[in-house]
Design an enzyme around this catalytic site. Structure first.
Site, PDB file in Angstrom:
ATOM      1  CG  ASN A 166      -3.008   5.743  -4.501  1.00  0.00           C
ATOM      2  OD1 ASN A 166      -2.645   6.592  -3.708  1.00  0.00           O
ATOM      3  ND2 ASN A 166      -2.157   4.980  -5.172  1.00  0.00           N
TER       4      ASN A 166
ATOM      5  CG  ASP B 117      -1.900  -1.981  -7.288  1.00  0.00           C
ATOM      6  OD1 ASP B 117      -0.807  -2.386  -6.864  1.00  0.00           O
ATOM      7  OD2 ASP B 117      -2.848  -1.633  -6.546  1.00  0.00           O
TER       8      ASP B 117
ATOM      9  CE  LYS C 134     -10.672  16.752 -22.485  1.00  0.00           C
ATOM     10  NZ  LYS C 134     -11.519  17.923 -22.399  1.00  0.00           N
TER      11      LYS C 134
ATOM     12  N   PRO D 292       5.511  -1.918 -12.483  1.00  0.00           N
ATOM     13  CG  PRO D 292       7.410  -0.567 -12.665  1.00  0.00           C
ATOM     14  CD  PRO D 292       6.011  -0.733 -13.200  1.00  0.00           C
ATOM     15  CG  ASP D 293       6.092  -4.907  -6.093  1.00  0.00           C
ATOM     16  OD1 ASP D 293       6.854  -4.259  -5.344  1.00  0.00           O
ATOM     17  OD2 ASP D 293       5.071  -5.491  -5.691  1.00  0.00           O
TER      18      ASP D 293
ATOM     19  CG  PHE E  20       4.498   1.123   4.980  1.00  0.00           C
ATOM     20  CD1 PHE E  20       5.868   1.332   5.036  1.00  0.00           C
ATOM     21  CD2 PHE E  20       3.698   1.688   5.965  1.00  0.00           C
ATOM     22  CE1 PHE E  20       6.439   2.081   6.063  1.00  0.00           C
ATOM     23  CE2 PHE E  20       4.252   2.445   6.987  1.00  0.00           C
ATOM     24  CZ  PHE E  20       5.615   2.635   7.037  1.00  0.00           C
TER      25      PHE E  20
ATOM     26  CE  LYS F 119       4.369  -6.342  -2.605  1.00  0.00           C
ATOM     27  NZ  LYS F 119       3.986  -5.048  -3.151  1.00  0.00           N
TER      28      LYS F 119
END
Ligand code: CTP
Length: 404
Positions: free
Chosen positions: A216, A284, A294, A311-312, A330, A348
């Site tokens: 990201n 995520d 490749k 995993p969180d 956050f 959480k």
């Protein structure tokens, strides 16, 4: 070492009397002092006592013709190796930050080409005022050094930060500054000393094959700024970082990882910690069947990409047997920021969520609009730089864990 000389500016504050002891200490250490006494400073100490201790004449008036004949104020400002302000009052620092030059002290600060060391002393409210803090930030950015203030009883009867450090510490700081050392902040307040703060920052990178990955836009700037701010308050900081292109902050233990699973393992290995701040934009999902070779295009169909959820890390550490006493998450949101943050806080099981409105150019940018969400409080913060937000968070954490 060749003989060193400082220009000492004594401004108007009750702590001015300590400057007399400083002059004596400096003389014992072989450092000569040329003194400028402001009008307000002269309410607390006299040119006679300073002159007796320093063995030199004291400059008091910008427009004294005899002073100008002897040494012009521009020359005076450059006649030493270092300019030192003791006590550095809110007023004189405000003048210096804004380039005012209406007396000998402020003119010297504007005209000097030497480094300036400030030993602030003022009432705690004046010290904490945004105007003072912004002036200090401006001066610091321009290369000024600071020693203190420290926490303690004040002459005005209040208690808090704003008390000037003792002359011995100022003398130590002067010697360091004269030796070209610019990290003399170890004398500044360290309310997080002895606390271990674990922070994640940046994106994670989830391989698809040896050349492709899922990730990201996180730049890592906010997490790195928080790590720096906590370290500056004396914390022992472990920063678990995904791939970013930022120089690591000084004195921070760096752990570099790529994937979410590696980030989790690194965080668990870094426990126990007093505080966990989960700033990383963890990917995520990861590719379920990442290949070691490749993936080739066969010209007929797109390679299927099966995803598994990562995993969180925040959730895992919030329920960990070694849970840090304060867990801060956050929440990057584009809409319904507060309600999404409240939902994340509950889901959480962390103590605080700093909600981030990422609908603009926050990711990669230098500013952030944030809302602090706790179980019974919603506190919107004004738009501020990521650095300022980091300092604010570090200060609130110091207060929360009883270190301030
Ligand atoms: N977080 C984490 N591990 C993950 C995902 C998120 O530790 N696998 C942490 C982030 O570091 C942040 C908080 O959880 O402190 C919220 O991250 P965010 O991306 O806003 O939320 P998600 O949990 O990913 O939820 P959603 O994408 O649905 O908004």
């Amino acid at each position: 070492m060749s003989e060193k000389r400082i220009v000492l500016i004594i401004a108007g504050g009750i702590a001015a009397f300590k400057s007399l002891l400083l002059i004596r200490l400096l003389s014992k250490r072989g450092i000569k002092t040329t003194t400028i006494l402001t009008k307000a400073g002269a309410e607390f100490v006299t040119p006679l006592s300073i002159g007796a201790l320093s063995g030199e004449r004291v400059f008091t008036d910008l427009f004294s013709l005899s002073d100008e004949a002897e040494m012009g104020h521009i020359e005076l400002s450059r006649s030493a190796d270092l300019v030192v302000v003791v006590p550095a009052t809110a007023d004189l620092m405000a003048k210096a930050a804004n380039g005012l030059a209406n007396d000998l002290a402020s003119t010297t600060l504007l005209a000097t080409d030497k480094r300036v060391l400030y030993a602030p002393a003022m009432n705690v409210r004046m010290w904490e005022h945004a105007a003072t803090q912004e002036n200090i930030e401006t001066l610091r950015t321009r290369g000024a050094l600071f020693v203190g203030p420290v926490e303690g009883d004040m002459a005005c009867g209040e208690y808090g930060f704003g008390r000037m450090v003792e002359p011995e510490q100022i003398a130590d700081a002067i010697e360091k500054a004269l030796a070209g050392i610019t990290h003399i902040d170890d004398l500044a307040p360290k309310p997080l000393k002895g606390k271990h703060i674990l922070i994640t920052a940046g994106p994670t990178r989830e391989p698809i094959d040896p050349v492709r990955y899922l990730s990201n836009h996180s730049s890592g700037k906010q997490g790195y700024a928080i790590a720096r701010a906590c370290a500056e308050l004396g914390a022992n900081v472990s920063l678990v970082s995904g791939p970013v292109s930022i120089t690591p902050p000084q004195g921070v233990n760096m752990v570099y990882i790529e994937t979410a699973r590696d980030m989790l393992a690194a965080c668990e290995a870094a426990l126990p910690a007093d505080v966990f701040i989960s700033v990383a934009a963890v990917a995520d999902w990861r590719a379920m069947n990442a290949t070691s070779q490749k993936i080739k295009k066969d010209g007929t169909q797109i390679a299927p990409l099966e995803l598994a959820e990562n995993p969180d890390i925040l959730k895992t550490l919030s329920s960990h047997k070694n849970r840090p006493s304060l867990v801060v998450g956050f929440a990057a949101e584009t809409n319904d920021v507060t309600s999404h943050a409240q939902a994340k806080l509950a889901k959480k099981k962390c103590d605080w969520i700093i909600a981030n409105d990422v609908s603009g150019d926050v990711m990669g940018g230098d500013h952030n609009t944030m809302i602090l969400v706790t179980e019974n409080q919603i506190e919107p913060w004004p738009l501020m730089s990521k650095q300022k937000a980091a300092e604010k968070l570090a200060a609130i954490i110091a207060k929360e864990i009883g270190a301030l």
